[in-house]
Each structure stands twice: as structure tokens, then as C-alpha cells.
Write a protein that holds these residues in place. Structure first.
Motif, PDB file in Angstrom:
ATOM      1  N   ALA A  29       0.805  -1.218   0.000  1.00  0.00           N
ATOM      2  CA  ALA A  29       0.000   0.000   0.000  1.00  0.00           C
ATOM      3  C   ALA A  29       0.840   1.272   0.000  1.00  0.00           C
ATOM      4  O   ALA A  29       0.382   2.314  -0.458  1.00  0.00           O
ATOM      5  CB  ALA A  29      -0.927   0.018   1.214  1.00  0.00           C
ATOM      6  N   PHE A  30       2.070   1.201   0.486  1.00  0.00           N
ATOM      7  CA  PHE A  30       2.846   2.404   0.768  1.00  0.00           C
ATOM      8  C   PHE A  30       3.959   2.673  -0.229  1.00  0.00           C
ATOM      9  O   PHE A  30       4.649   1.756  -0.678  1.00  0.00           O
ATOM     10  CB  PHE A  30       3.471   2.295   2.160  1.00  0.00           C
ATOM     11  CG  PHE A  30       2.478   2.389   3.273  1.00  0.00           C
ATOM     12  CD1 PHE A  30       2.119   3.620   3.812  1.00  0.00           C
ATOM     13  CD2 PHE A  30       1.881   1.254   3.785  1.00  0.00           C
ATOM     14  CE1 PHE A  30       1.197   3.706   4.833  1.00  0.00           C
ATOM     15  CE2 PHE A  30       0.956   1.331   4.808  1.00  0.00           C
ATOM     16  CZ  PHE A  30       0.614   2.553   5.338  1.00  0.00           C
ATOM     17  N   HIS A  31       4.160   3.949  -0.518  1.00  0.00           N
ATOM     18  CA  HIS A  31       5.358   4.384  -1.221  1.00  0.00           C
ATOM     19  C   HIS A  31       6.510   4.253  -0.237  1.00  0.00           C
ATOM     20  O   HIS A  31       6.323   4.398   0.979  1.00  0.00           O
ATOM     21  CB  HIS A  31       5.195   5.847  -1.677  1.00  0.00           C
ATOM     22  CG  HIS A  31       6.308   6.306  -2.545  1.00  0.00           C
ATOM     23  ND1 HIS A  31       7.456   6.845  -2.038  1.00  0.00           N
ATOM     24  CD2 HIS A  31       6.440   6.281  -3.886  1.00  0.00           C
ATOM     25  CE1 HIS A  31       8.264   7.156  -3.041  1.00  0.00           C
ATOM     26  NE2 HIS A  31       7.669   6.822  -4.179  1.00  0.00           N
ATOM     27  N   GLU A  32       7.704   3.988  -0.731  1.00  0.00           N
ATOM     28  CA  GLU A  32       8.846   3.748   0.168  1.00  0.00           C
ATOM     29  C   GLU A  32       9.175   4.947   1.054  1.00  0.00           C
ATOM     30  O   GLU A  32       9.744   4.781   2.133  1.00  0.00           O
ATOM     31  CB  GLU A  32      10.078   3.339  -0.635  1.00  0.00           C
ATOM     32  CG  GLU A  32      10.552   4.389  -1.612  1.00  0.00           C
ATOM     33  CD  GLU A  32      11.584   3.883  -2.592  1.00  0.00           C
ATOM     34  OE1 GLU A  32      12.359   4.721  -3.090  1.00  0.00           O
ATOM     35  OE2 GLU A  32      11.619   2.679  -2.866  1.00  0.00           O
TER      36      GLU A  32
ATOM     37  N   ASP B  24     -14.623   6.500   3.199  1.00  0.00           N
ATOM     38  CA  ASP B  24     -14.727   7.465   2.110  1.00  0.00           C
ATOM     39  C   ASP B  24     -13.470   7.425   1.249  1.00  0.00           C
ATOM     40  O   ASP B  24     -12.372   7.201   1.772  1.00  0.00           O
ATOM     41  CB  ASP B  24     -14.906   8.874   2.687  1.00  0.00           C
ATOM     42  CG  ASP B  24     -15.359   9.887   1.665  1.00  0.00           C
ATOM     43  OD1 ASP B  24     -16.094   9.522   0.740  1.00  0.00           O
ATOM     44  OD2 ASP B  24     -14.980  11.069   1.800  1.00  0.00           O
ATOM     45  N   ILE B  25     -13.640   7.617  -0.037  1.00  0.00           N
ATOM     46  CA  ILE B  25     -12.525   7.763  -0.977  1.00  0.00           C
ATOM     47  C   ILE B  25     -12.847   8.942  -1.890  1.00  0.00           C
ATOM     48  O   ILE B  25     -13.963   9.039  -2.408  1.00  0.00           O
ATOM     49  CB  ILE B  25     -12.323   6.490  -1.834  1.00  0.00           C
ATOM     50  CG1 ILE B  25     -11.827   5.326  -0.973  1.00  0.00           C
ATOM     51  CG2 ILE B  25     -11.358   6.765  -2.985  1.00  0.00           C
ATOM     52  CD1 ILE B  25     -11.692   4.008  -1.726  1.00  0.00           C
ATOM     53  N   ASN B  26     -11.885   9.837  -2.051  1.00  0.00           N
ATOM     54  CA  ASN B  26     -12.013  10.979  -2.958  1.00  0.00           C
ATOM     55  C   ASN B  26     -10.833  10.967  -3.918  1.00  0.00           C
ATOM     56  O   ASN B  26      -9.691  10.775  -3.487  1.00  0.00           O
ATOM     57  CB  ASN B  26     -12.015  12.302  -2.183  1.00  0.00           C
ATOM     58  CG  ASN B  26     -13.206  12.420  -1.273  1.00  0.00           C
ATOM     59  OD1 ASN B  26     -14.329  12.516  -1.742  1.00  0.00           O
ATOM     60  ND2 ASN B  26     -12.971  12.374   0.019  1.00  0.00           N
ATOM     61  N   ILE B  27     -11.102  11.201  -5.197  1.00  0.00           N
ATOM     62  CA  ILE B  27     -10.053  11.177  -6.215  1.00  0.00           C
ATOM     63  C   ILE B  27     -10.146  12.446  -7.056  1.00  0.00           C
ATOM     64  O   ILE B  27     -11.231  12.850  -7.465  1.00  0.00           O
ATOM     65  CB  ILE B  27     -10.204   9.949  -7.134  1.00  0.00           C
ATOM     66  CG1 ILE B  27     -10.122   8.654  -6.320  1.00  0.00           C
ATOM     67  CG2 ILE B  27      -9.139   9.959  -8.233  1.00  0.00           C
ATOM     68  CD1 ILE B  27     -10.485   7.405  -7.093  1.00  0.00           C
ATOM     69  N   ALA B  28      -8.992  13.053  -7.307  1.00  0.00           N
ATOM     70  CA  ALA B  28      -8.887  14.200  -8.212  1.00  0.00           C
ATOM     71  C   ALA B  28      -7.634  13.986  -9.052  1.00  0.00           C
ATOM     72  O   ALA B  28      -6.516  14.179  -8.580  1.00  0.00           O
ATOM     73  CB  ALA B  28      -8.805  15.504  -7.432  1.00  0.00           C
ATOM     74  N   GLY B  29      -7.828  13.503 -10.268  1.00  0.00           N
ATOM     75  CA  GLY B  29      -6.681  13.258 -11.146  1.00  0.00           C
ATOM     76  C   GLY B  29      -5.776  12.179 -10.590  1.00  0.00           C
ATOM     77  O   GLY B  29      -6.211  11.057 -10.353  1.00  0.00           O
ATOM     78  N   ASN B  30      -4.513  12.544 -10.322  1.00  0.00           N
ATOM     79  CA  ASN B  30      -3.560  11.561  -9.798  1.00  0.00           C
ATOM     80  C   ASN B  30      -3.375  11.660  -8.286  1.00  0.00           C
ATOM     81  O   ASN B  30      -2.412  11.123  -7.734  1.00  0.00           O
ATOM     82  CB  ASN B  30      -2.207  11.690 -10.515  1.00  0.00           C
ATOM     83  CG  ASN B  30      -1.574  13.050 -10.296  1.00  0.00           C
ATOM     84  OD1 ASN B  30      -2.076  13.877  -9.550  1.00  0.00           O
ATOM     85  ND2 ASN B  30      -0.469  13.291 -10.978  1.00  0.00           N
ATOM     86  N   ALA B  31      -4.313  12.327  -7.612  1.00  0.00           N
ATOM     87  CA  ALA B  31      -4.273  12.457  -6.152  1.00  0.00           C
ATOM     88  C   ALA B  31      -5.570  11.909  -5.567  1.00  0.00           C
ATOM     89  O   ALA B  31      -6.635  12.014  -6.178  1.00  0.00           O
ATOM     90  CB  ALA B  31      -4.102  13.920  -5.743  1.00  0.00           C
ATOM     91  N   ALA B  32      -5.459  11.310  -4.392  1.00  0.00           N
ATOM     92  CA  ALA B  32      -6.650  10.753  -3.728  1.00  0.00           C
ATOM     93  C   ALA B  32      -6.451  10.774  -2.224  1.00  0.00           C
ATOM     94  O   ALA B  32      -5.318  10.870  -1.728  1.00  0.00           O
ATOM     95  CB  ALA B  32      -6.891   9.317  -4.201  1.00  0.00           C
ATOM     96  N   ASN B  33      -7.561  10.680  -1.515  1.00  0.00           N
ATOM     97  CA  ASN B  33      -7.488  10.449  -0.070  1.00  0.00           C
ATOM     98  C   ASN B  33      -8.571   9.458   0.322  1.00  0.00           C
ATOM     99  O   ASN B  33      -9.560   9.294  -0.375  1.00  0.00           O
ATOM    100  CB  ASN B  33      -7.550  11.748   0.746  1.00  0.00           C
ATOM    101  CG  ASN B  33      -8.851  12.487   0.600  1.00  0.00           C
ATOM    102  OD1 ASN B  33      -9.904  11.909   0.396  1.00  0.00           O
ATOM    103  ND2 ASN B  33      -8.796  13.800   0.695  1.00  0.00           N
TER     104      ASN B  33
ATOM    105  N   VAL C 177       1.619   6.918  -8.697  1.00  0.00           N
ATOM    106  CA  VAL C 177       3.042   6.988  -9.011  1.00  0.00           C
ATOM    107  C   VAL C 177       3.368   5.875 -10.004  1.00  0.00           C
ATOM    108  O   VAL C 177       3.148   4.695  -9.700  1.00  0.00           O
ATOM    109  CB  VAL C 177       3.900   6.826  -7.730  1.00  0.00           C
ATOM    110  CG1 VAL C 177       5.383   6.890  -8.055  1.00  0.00           C
ATOM    111  CG2 VAL C 177       3.513   7.864  -6.681  1.00  0.00           C
ATOM    112  N   ASP C 178       3.878   6.234 -11.162  1.00  0.00           N
ATOM    113  CA  ASP C 178       4.206   5.249 -12.197  1.00  0.00           C
ATOM    114  C   ASP C 178       3.034   4.297 -12.468  1.00  0.00           C
ATOM    115  O   ASP C 178       3.215   3.087 -12.601  1.00  0.00           O
ATOM    116  CB  ASP C 178       5.462   4.458 -11.814  1.00  0.00           C
ATOM    117  CG  ASP C 178       6.692   5.343 -11.688  1.00  0.00           C
ATOM    118  OD1 ASP C 178       6.793   6.325 -12.459  1.00  0.00           O
ATOM    119  OD2 ASP C 178       7.547   5.063 -10.837  1.00  0.00           O
ATOM    120  N   GLY C 179       1.815   4.856 -12.485  1.00  0.00           N
ATOM    121  CA  GLY C 179       0.629   4.078 -12.812  1.00  0.00           C
ATOM    122  C   GLY C 179       0.038   3.280 -11.667  1.00  0.00           C
ATOM    123  O   GLY C 179      -0.962   2.589 -11.852  1.00  0.00           O
ATOM    124  N   LYS C 180       0.628   3.370 -10.457  1.00  0.00           N
ATOM    125  CA  LYS C 180       0.117   2.617  -9.305  1.00  0.00           C
ATOM    126  C   LYS C 180      -0.214   3.589  -8.175  1.00  0.00           C
ATOM    127  O   LYS C 180       0.548   4.501  -7.876  1.00  0.00           O
ATOM    128  CB  LYS C 180       1.162   1.615  -8.805  1.00  0.00           C
ATOM    129  CG  LYS C 180       1.466   0.529  -9.796  1.00  0.00           C
ATOM    130  CD  LYS C 180       2.461  -0.452  -9.224  1.00  0.00           C
ATOM    131  CE  LYS C 180       2.751  -1.544 -10.237  1.00  0.00           C
ATOM    132  NZ  LYS C 180       3.719  -2.502  -9.744  1.00  0.00           N
TER     133      LYS C 180
END
Length: 136
Positions: A49-52, A90-99, A120-123
Motif C-alpha cells: 500500500a505504501f510508497h517507500e 470514504d474515498i475521494n479522487i482528483a486526477g492523480n491524487a486521492a485520499n 506513481v508510475d501508474g500505481k
């Protein structure tokens, strides 16, 4: 000509909707790696789930804390399944950002997690997490 414009407009809406649904499902999958990995004491699943460089920020006994999320969770040891219920509130998405807002309910307290994700890089990857521990 008018029918062609209407057809192209409809196709654009359809493609946009499908992309959003796909991203929604991918964000959901990413936060489920975190939830399932934690519930099952499985660090290998959780770390998907996490970026390094993801950070985790919270208010502890000594005040504000900031740690690398993967370093913090690397202490998870295999063992029995956690006695907890999880929910994606809840999930919110705006382009390549989400929370995503998550709830992890234990018998005597609940964690409310706020996860920030970037594509990031499609993931989709969690890049930061803040949380609150609510006592029941």
C-alpha cells in the motif's frame, strides 16, 4: 453532424466515468492491502500500500510525531489475526491524487486513519497517513 457530436460527447463521458471507476477500484485495492495486512499481521501485504518514502504523522504521548510508515510497520510479526473490524468510510479522487478515510475498530478503541495517495508510475500508493485514536 449533430449526431456525431452527440456520439463523441457521450463516448467522452463514458470513458471518463470508466477511468474514475477504475481509479476508485485501484485506490480501494491499495488501502485494502493496508487493512488486510494489518488485520492478518502480514507486513508483505501491508507494504504494497505504501510508497517507500511514505510518512505517518500523529499526536503521541509526547506530542507530535513523524515517522517513515514502512519502518514503523516493519515491526509487525506473523501471528494470530487481529480482533478488529475495518471499513473504508470514504474515498475521494482528483486526477492523480486521492485520499481515503478508514476506520479500524478494536473492542475498546477505534483508529480513524486519513490516507493520502498519489498515482506513481501508474500505481496508487499511500504517501502519507495521519490518524486519531478514539477511545470507546
Amino acid at each position: 453532424m449533430r449526431n456525431l457530436i452527440l456520439l463523441l460527447f457521450s463516448a467522452g463521458i463514458f470513458l471518463s466515468t470508466n477511468a474514475q471507476e477504475s481509479d476508485y477500484q485501484l485506490v480501494e485495492q491499495t488501502v485494502n492491502y493496508y487493512l488486510d495486512g494489518g488485520t492478518n499481521n502480514d507486513f508483505e501485504t501491508l507494504k504494497k500500500a505504501f510508497h517507500e518514502t511514505a510518512t505517518m504523522k500523529f499526536i503521541g504521548k509526547d506530542g507530535y510525531k513523524e515517522v517513515n510508515a514502512l519502518e514503523f510497520f516493519s515491526t509487525i510479526k506473523p501471528g494470530p489475526k487481529q480482533n478488529r473490524k475495518t471499513r473504508i468510510a470514504d474515498i475521494n479522487i482528483a486526477g492523480n491524487a486521492a485520499n481515503a478515510r478508514l476506520e479500524i475498530e478494536y473492542p475498546t478503541f477505534t483508529f480513524i486513519d486519513f490516507m493520502n495517495l498519489l498515482k506513481v508510475d501508474g500505481k496508487w500508493k499511500v504517501v502519507s497517513k495521519i490518524f486519531y485514536k478514539r477511545m470507546e
